[in-house]
Design a protein around this motif. Structure first.
Motif, mmCIF file in Angstrom:
data_model
loop_
_atom_site.group_PDB
_atom_site.id
_atom_site.type_symbol
_atom_site.label_atom_id
_atom_site.label_comp_id
_atom_site.label_asym_id
_atom_site.label_seq_id
_atom_site.Cartn_x
_atom_site.Cartn_y
_atom_site.Cartn_z
ATOM 1 N N SER A 1 0.861 -1.174 0.000
ATOM 2 C CA SER A 1 0.000 0.000 0.000
ATOM 3 C C SER A 1 0.901 1.228 0.000
ATOM 4 C CB SER A 1 -0.897 -0.002 1.247
ATOM 5 O OG SER A 1 -1.568 1.232 1.403
ATOM 6 N N ILE A 2 0.611 2.189 -0.894
ATOM 7 C CA ILE A 2 1.431 3.396 -1.013
ATOM 8 C C ILE A 2 0.585 4.606 -0.632
ATOM 9 C CG2 ILE A 2 2.782 4.843 -2.575
ATOM 10 C CD1 ILE A 2 3.444 2.366 -4.195
ATOM 11 N N LEU A 3 1.094 5.384 0.328
ATOM 12 C CA LEU A 3 0.390 6.535 0.883
ATOM 13 C C LEU A 3 1.268 7.776 0.799
ATOM 14 C CD1 LEU A 3 -0.618 4.532 4.021
ATOM 15 C CD2 LEU A 3 -2.340 5.625 2.571
ATOM 16 N N SER B 1 1.969 8.685 9.103
ATOM 17 C CA SER B 1 1.524 8.543 7.707
ATOM 18 C C SER B 1 0.907 7.189 7.414
ATOM 19 C CB SER B 1 2.704 8.772 6.762
ATOM 20 O OG SER B 1 3.185 10.091 6.852
ATOM 21 N N LEU B 2 1.364 6.151 8.108
ATOM 22 C CA LEU B 2 0.868 4.800 7.835
ATOM 23 C C LEU B 2 -0.516 4.560 8.430
ATOM 24 C CD1 LEU B 2 4.228 2.939 8.448
ATOM 25 C CD2 LEU B 2 3.068 3.190 6.243
ATOM 26 N N THR C 1 -8.805 5.260 1.989
ATOM 27 C CA THR C 1 -9.162 6.206 0.939
ATOM 28 C C THR C 1 -8.006 7.123 0.571
ATOM 29 O OG1 THR C 1 -10.090 7.623 2.687
ATOM 30 C CG2 THR C 1 -11.639 6.241 1.453
ATOM 31 N N ALA C 2 -6.982 7.206 1.418
ATOM 32 C CA ALA C 2 -5.830 8.067 1.147
ATOM 33 C C ALA C 2 -4.784 7.388 0.274
ATOM 34 C CB ALA C 2 -5.186 8.510 2.465
ATOM 35 N N GLN C 3 -4.942 6.115 -0.025
ATOM 36 C CA GLN C 3 -3.936 5.393 -0.802
ATOM 37 C C GLN C 3 -3.751 6.012 -2.186
ATOM 38 O OE1 GLN C 3 -3.996 0.774 0.151
ATOM 39 N NE2 GLN C 3 -6.089 1.568 0.040
ATOM 40 N N LEU D 1 -12.233 0.618 3.252
ATOM 41 C CA LEU D 1 -11.496 1.849 2.984
ATOM 42 C C LEU D 1 -11.952 3.017 3.857
ATOM 43 C CD1 LEU D 1 -11.121 1.741 -0.908
ATOM 44 C CD2 LEU D 1 -9.526 0.942 0.847
ATOM 45 N N SER D 2 -13.087 2.876 4.530
ATOM 46 C CA SER D 2 -13.566 3.949 5.398
ATOM 47 C C SER D 2 -13.030 3.843 6.820
ATOM 48 C CB SER D 2 -15.099 3.933 5.448
ATOM 49 O OG SER D 2 -15.574 2.802 6.186
#
Length: 341
Positions: A127-129, A136-137, A142-144, A292-293
């Motif tokens: 997963s990249i954010l 940050s992790l 939804t922020a991905q 995702l929520s």
């Protein structure tokens, strides 16, 4: 027939945008690490005793030799990318990488490690954010910016979303390049196939038990059709199958100690798979609300997970939320009842 390379795909998507460029560099680094991991997996016992238990996590999960090696490979590859923070299943705390990095990455370096010595498909999930500080992790799914997994099977595949659909790339072994094989994966809305570990049935709550019983009843039951069941004990393998032909995957919480809140990790397992599924027209929930929520509270937070064909995921949510959605279980409505629905 020519196929677009992963690098060309990422370059075209990123353009001159520095954040997108950073995402592209990180995906390429993960693909490079995955290629090396796949070669170890393909060598099997010729590469050493990869299934040897090296230790245990605090919660009792075992850590295999290949888990540790894969973690090192991923960390070293991302250390050359614009990644400030790396969270891994194999480390209690995040790794600090490039202080000027624009991204935070969460990984399960080796999903399905119980299958290392059985020649079944295993993989790497990521997963990249955006990097927004020390926490940050812990952003919601939804922020991905991007997510995906590599699967090490008969074909080595990279399943990727950049928020614009879900793409599948296959490794061309001779050139060590990933080539675009499926530009837009699409999961059918309905299915007649489900995946769950039925050995835990005695621990399930009534909503899961009733759902599975109704599927098992087949054409004679309230669903009115026959179902197949699959369970590989490697989530990436089940996810890849669902992307290929539909289906639904269930790993619910249950009554066992340590399983009440599920067993899969929200940040680096459920969130990336949920992003991939939603971008392919499927759905992913904890049985009640969209994955995702959910707001993560810590890196290794566990969560129940249901994902796959949207119609079936929504049905399972109704079993959890609305008892009236479940078929009547009075003897009159049973399999041999006079008034079976």
């Amino acid at each position: 027939m020519s196929h677009k390379t992963l690098q060309d795909h990422l370059s075209g998507w990123a353009g001159a945008d520095p954040l997108r460029g950073a995402v592209g560099e990180s995906v390429l680094a993960l693909a490079q690490a995955g290629t090396a991991i796949s070669e170890l997996v393909a060598a099997g016992s010729l590469a050493g005793s990869m299934a040897t238990v090296r230790g245990y996590h605090e919660d009792g999960d075992s850590q295999k030799e290949l888990d540790v090696i894969a973690d090192t490979m991923v960390r070293e590859a991302l250390g050359r990318a614009p990644v400030a923070l790396l969270g891994s299943e194999e480390a209690d705390e995040p790794y600090a990488l490039n202080p000027d990095g624009l991204l935070a990455v969460a990984v399960d370096p080796l999903d399905g490690s119980s299958n290392i010595d059985s020649n079944a498909s295993i993989g790497t999930i990521f997963s990249i954010l955006p990097h927004i500080g020390p926490h940050s992790l812990l952003q919601p799914g939804t922020a991905q910016l991007a997510a995906g997994f590599l699967i090490y099977g008969p074909q080595v595949a990279l399943v990727l979303t950049l928020g614009e659909g879900t793409q599948i790339f296959l490794l061309e072994r001779a050139t060590r390049r990933f080539l675009l094989a499926q530009p837009g994966a699409s999961v059918p809305h309905e299915t007649a196939e489900y995946a769950i570990n039925a050995s835990n049935a005695r621990h399930w709550d009534s909503s899961i038990r009733y759902y599975v019983e109704d599927c098992q009843a087949g054409a004679d039951g309230p669903r009115g059709k026959d179902f197949n069941t699959r369970w590989i004990a490697s989530m990436v393998a089940d996810a890849y199958r669902i992307l290929a032909r539909g289906g639904v995957y269930l790993y619910p919480g249950d009554a066992r100690k340590g399983y009440q809140h599920g067993r899969l990790r929200l940040v680096y397992e459920a969130n990336p798979v949920a992003f991939l599924m939603e971008q392919a027209g499927a759905a992913a929930t904890d049985g009640r609300q969209p994955i995702l929520s959910l707001q993560p509270t810590h890196l290794h937070q566990r969560v129940p997970l249901v994902f796959g064909s949207r119609g079936e995921v929504e049905r399972i949510a109704r079993y959890h939320l609305d008892s009236s959605a479940m078929p009547e279980r009075s003897p009159l409505f049973g399999r041999r009842g006079l008034l079976r629905a």
